[in-house]
Design a protein around this motif. Structure first.
Motif, PDB file in Angstrom:
ATOM      1  N   TRP A  31       8.272  64.300 -73.966  1.00 28.55           N
ATOM      2  CA  TRP A  31       7.151  63.438 -74.360  1.00 28.55           C
ATOM      3  C   TRP A  31       5.867  64.256 -74.554  1.00 28.55           C
ATOM      4  N   VAL A  32       5.524  65.081 -73.560  1.00 24.83           N
ATOM      5  CA  VAL A  32       4.267  65.833 -73.617  1.00 24.83           C
ATOM      6  C   VAL A  32       4.297  66.876 -74.727  1.00 24.83           C
ATOM      7  N   LEU A  33       5.448  67.549 -74.883  1.00 29.55           N
ATOM      8  CA  LEU A  33       5.555  68.619 -75.864  1.00 29.55           C
ATOM      9  C   LEU A  33       6.091  68.140 -77.220  1.00 29.55           C
ATOM     10  N   HIS A  34       6.258  66.816 -77.351  1.00 33.16           N
ATOM     11  CA  HIS A  34       6.685  66.209 -78.627  1.00 33.16           C
ATOM     12  C   HIS A  34       8.016  66.774 -79.121  1.00 33.16           C
ATOM     13  N   GLN A  35       8.946  66.909 -78.177  1.00 38.16           N
ATOM     14  CA  GLN A  35      10.275  67.364 -78.544  1.00 38.16           C
ATOM     15  C   GLN A  35      11.219  66.164 -78.599  1.00 38.16           C
ATOM     16  N   ARG A  36      12.196  66.245 -79.454  1.00 33.92           N
ATOM     17  CA  ARG A  36      13.178  65.166 -79.574  1.00 33.92           C
ATOM     18  C   ARG A  36      14.474  65.591 -78.895  1.00 33.92           C
ATOM     19  N   ALA A  37      14.806  64.928 -77.792  1.00 27.69           N
ATOM     20  CA  ALA A  37      16.048  65.224 -77.086  1.00 27.69           C
ATOM     21  C   ALA A  37      17.189  64.409 -77.691  1.00 27.69           C
ATOM     22  N   ARG A  38      18.397  64.858 -77.472  1.00 26.77           N
ATOM     23  CA  ARG A  38      19.557  64.157 -78.003  1.00 26.77           C
ATOM     24  C   ARG A  38      19.777  62.833 -77.281  1.00 26.77           C
ATOM     25  N   LEU A  39      20.479  61.931 -77.935  1.00 28.16           N
ATOM     26  CA  LEU A  39      20.774  60.628 -77.357  1.00 28.16           C
ATOM     27  C   LEU A  39      21.546  60.779 -76.046  1.00 28.16           C
ATOM     28  N   GLY A  40      22.457  61.762 -75.996  1.00 29.12           N
ATOM     29  CA  GLY A  40      23.246  61.971 -74.788  1.00 29.12           C
ATOM     30  C   GLY A  40      22.375  62.263 -73.579  1.00 29.12           C
ATOM     31  N   PHE A  41      21.268  62.987 -73.780  1.00 26.97           N
ATOM     32  CA  PHE A  41      20.365  63.282 -72.681  1.00 26.97           C
ATOM     33  C   PHE A  41      19.771  62.005 -72.113  1.00 26.97           C
ATOM     34  N   TRP A  42      19.298  61.128 -72.996  1.00 24.84           N
ATOM     35  CA  TRP A  42      18.682  59.887 -72.534  1.00 24.84           C
ATOM     36  C   TRP A  42      19.706  58.994 -71.838  1.00 24.84           C
ATOM     37  N   LEU A  43      20.945  59.022 -72.311  1.00 24.88           N
ATOM     38  CA  LEU A  43      21.993  58.249 -71.652  1.00 24.88           C
ATOM     39  C   LEU A  43      22.241  58.775 -70.236  1.00 24.88           C
ATOM     40  N   CYS A  44      22.200  60.104 -70.086  1.00 20.17           N
ATOM     41  CA  CYS A  44      22.360  60.698 -68.752  1.00 20.17           C
ATOM     42  C   CYS A  44      21.186  60.320 -67.844  1.00 20.17           C
ATOM     43  N   ALA A  45      19.988  60.311 -68.411  1.00 24.34           N
ATOM     44  CA  ALA A  45      18.810  59.942 -67.633  1.00 24.34           C
ATOM     45  C   ALA A  45      18.916  58.499 -67.145  1.00 24.34           C
ATOM     46  N   VAL A  46      19.380  57.611 -68.024  1.00 28.79           N
ATOM     47  CA  VAL A  46      19.560  56.205 -67.652  1.00 28.79           C
ATOM     48  C   VAL A  46      20.654  56.075 -66.589  1.00 28.79           C
ATOM     49  N   ALA A  47      21.747  56.800 -66.776  1.00 27.85           N
ATOM     50  CA  ALA A  47      22.859  56.739 -65.814  1.00 27.85           C
ATOM     51  C   ALA A  47      22.417  57.228 -64.438  1.00 27.85           C
ATOM     52  N   GLY A  48      21.697  58.339 -64.412  1.00 31.00           N
ATOM     53  CA  GLY A  48      21.206  58.859 -63.143  1.00 31.00           C
ATOM     54  C   GLY A  48      20.251  57.895 -62.462  1.00 31.00           C
ATOM     55  N   SER A  49      19.385  57.266 -63.251  1.00 28.17           N
ATOM     56  CA  SER A  49      18.435  56.302 -62.696  1.00 28.17           C
ATOM     57  C   SER A  49      19.165  55.090 -62.128  1.00 28.17           C
ATOM     58  N   LEU A  50      20.186  54.615 -62.842  1.00 28.97           N
ATOM     59  CA  LEU A  50      20.960  53.471 -62.364  1.00 28.97           C
ATOM     60  C   LEU A  50      21.683  53.799 -61.062  1.00 28.97           C
ATOM     61  N   LEU A  51      22.184  55.024 -60.945  1.00 26.12           N
ATOM     62  CA  LEU A  51      22.833  55.439 -59.697  1.00 26.12           C
ATOM     63  C   LEU A  51      21.856  55.391 -58.527  1.00 26.12           C
ATOM     64  N   VAL A  52      20.625  55.829 -58.773  1.00 29.42           N
ATOM     65  CA  VAL A  52      19.615  55.805 -57.722  1.00 29.42           C
ATOM     66  C   VAL A  52      19.267  54.367 -57.340  1.00 29.42           C
ATOM     67  N   VAL A  53      19.168  53.479 -58.331  1.00 34.66           N
ATOM     68  CA  VAL A  53      18.883  52.072 -58.050  1.00 34.66           C
ATOM     69  C   VAL A  53      20.004  51.455 -57.215  1.00 34.66           C
ATOM     70  N   VAL A  54      21.247  51.701 -57.603  1.00 37.33           N
ATOM     71  CA  VAL A  54      22.398  51.169 -56.863  1.00 37.33           C
ATOM     72  C   VAL A  54      22.390  51.706 -55.433  1.00 37.33           C
ATOM     73  N   PHE A  55      22.120  52.998 -55.281  1.00 44.39           N
ATOM     74  CA  PHE A  55      22.067  53.608 -53.958  1.00 44.39           C
ATOM     75  C   PHE A  55      20.984  52.954 -53.105  1.00 44.39           C
ATOM     76  N   SER A  56      19.810  52.752 -53.692  1.00 43.58           N
ATOM     77  CA  SER A  56      18.703  52.151 -52.949  1.00 43.58           C
ATOM     78  C   SER A  56      19.015  50.723 -52.523  1.00 43.58           C
ATOM     79  N   VAL A  57      19.573  49.934 -53.446  1.00 46.61           N
ATOM     80  CA  VAL A  57      19.924  48.547 -53.131  1.00 46.61           C
ATOM     81  C   VAL A  57      20.988  48.503 -52.033  1.00 46.61           C
ATOM     82  N   LEU A  58      21.972  49.377 -52.134  1.00 47.40           N
ATOM     83  CA  LEU A  58      23.033  49.433 -51.135  1.00 47.40           C
ATOM     84  C   LEU A  58      22.472  49.781 -49.767  1.00 47.40           C
TER      85      LEU A  58
END
Length: 317
Positions: free
Chosen positions: A121-148
């Protein structure tokens, strides 16, 4: 070309730096104490550790006769102060009064992915879709862990509020790392962390004296405080940055993946926390998303010409 000896030394220095940062979580909890037996206040730990590192940094800059940063570099250093000297340690200290260090290790394992996202975002670079999917997956894992974890500790089936503090700490650190990395090529890696700590001294030093505890504090809490001030905030970066320079940033940065596991293991002897297989399992899963995400974090195409960070940022404590 780097010799095999230099690369090996660089790798070991990288591991040493990561180990120092990993111990930050249990040592911070040791310094602040749990909610039912508080020791040093989170504000004192945050400002005091930065003040201690600032005094050491001032001595280092004077002894090495380091040049002052240029006018255009102060803004980036200022963001690093807000993110790394204040935001990350303060939010972390408050969170660790509520959750265990092992718990925090799972949430903060997202830091490399969040740092890469902030860089995009800061450096105006475009990451691949797979990266964003990994970021979402990792975030969801943390949410599930926290709720559990919240449901298991009797706080209801919901997101633990302390995890919001940890997420805020990760975001603050990410911005601090990226803006600090922007001036690293010109200032030098070790001098960036030194100038960041020195810039904060006019606030951190008087505030530390003002907030100095008047009630008795356990010796172990003072030891935790000294550790996060000397090693997490200062010495660890010397080993880390030197390791990146000798061993190569791409290769040595992979040692960051050890950090959540080292934090969990260090919490056993330091805090007496049990080895929780659920926590360990979620840590493995989150690190897996980081590994895949890092491989997909290269820009799909050239950005706006901004210079990317020369070295991946460690998960500072």
């Amino acid at each position: 070309m780097k010799s095999i000896k230099d690369e090996t030394l660089g790798m070991w220095l990288g591991v040493l730096g990561v180990a120092m940062f990993a111990i930050t979580l249990p040592m911070t909890r040791l310094a602040t104490g749990p909610q039912d037996a508080p020791q040093l206040s989170p504000w004192f730990v945050t400002l005091g550790r930065a003040a201690l590192a600032g005094v050491l940094s001032a001595i280092f800059l004077l002894v090495t006769r380091s040049a002052r940063p240029a006018a255009h570099q102060w803004k980036s250093l200022g963001v690093a102060v807000l993110g790394n000297c204040i935001g990350f340690p303060l939010l972390l200290a408050y969170a660790l009064r509520v959750v265990t260090a092992s718990h925090a290790a799972v949430v903060t394992a997202l830091l490399p992915l969040v740092t890469a996202a902030v860089a995009a975002w800061v450096l105006h670079q475009r990451a691949r879709l797979g990266f964003w999917l990994c970021a979402v997956a990792g975030s969801l894992l943390v949410v599930v862990f926290s709720v559990l974890r919240a449901s298991q500790t009797g706080h209801g089936f919901g997101f633990e509020w302390a995890d919001l503090l940890l997420v805020g700490a990760v975001i603050a650190a990410s911005f601090g790392y990226i803006y600090g990395a922007q001036v690293t090529p010109s200032l030098g890696a070790e001098r960036v962390i030194c100038w960041v700590c020195v810039m904060a001294l006019p606030v951190t030093l008087p505030a530390t004296l003002l907030l100095w505890p008047t009630q008795p504090v356990a010796t172990s809490s003072w030891l935790g405080f000294v550790y996060v001030g000397m090693f997490s905030m200062w010495i660890g970066f010397f080993a880390w940055y030197r390791g990146l320079a000798l061993g190569g940033a791409l290769r040595v940065s992979q040692t960051q993946l050890l950090q959540p596991f080292l934090s969990i293991l260090a919490s056993i002897p330091i805090l007496g926390e049990p080895l929780d297989l659920v926590t360990l399992g979620f840590a493995v899963a989150v690190v897996a998303t980081v590994v895949i995400g890092k491989r997909l974090s290269q820009p799909a195409s050239a950005g706006t010409g901004a210079v990317p960070p020369t070295a991946p940022a460690p998960r500072r404590g």
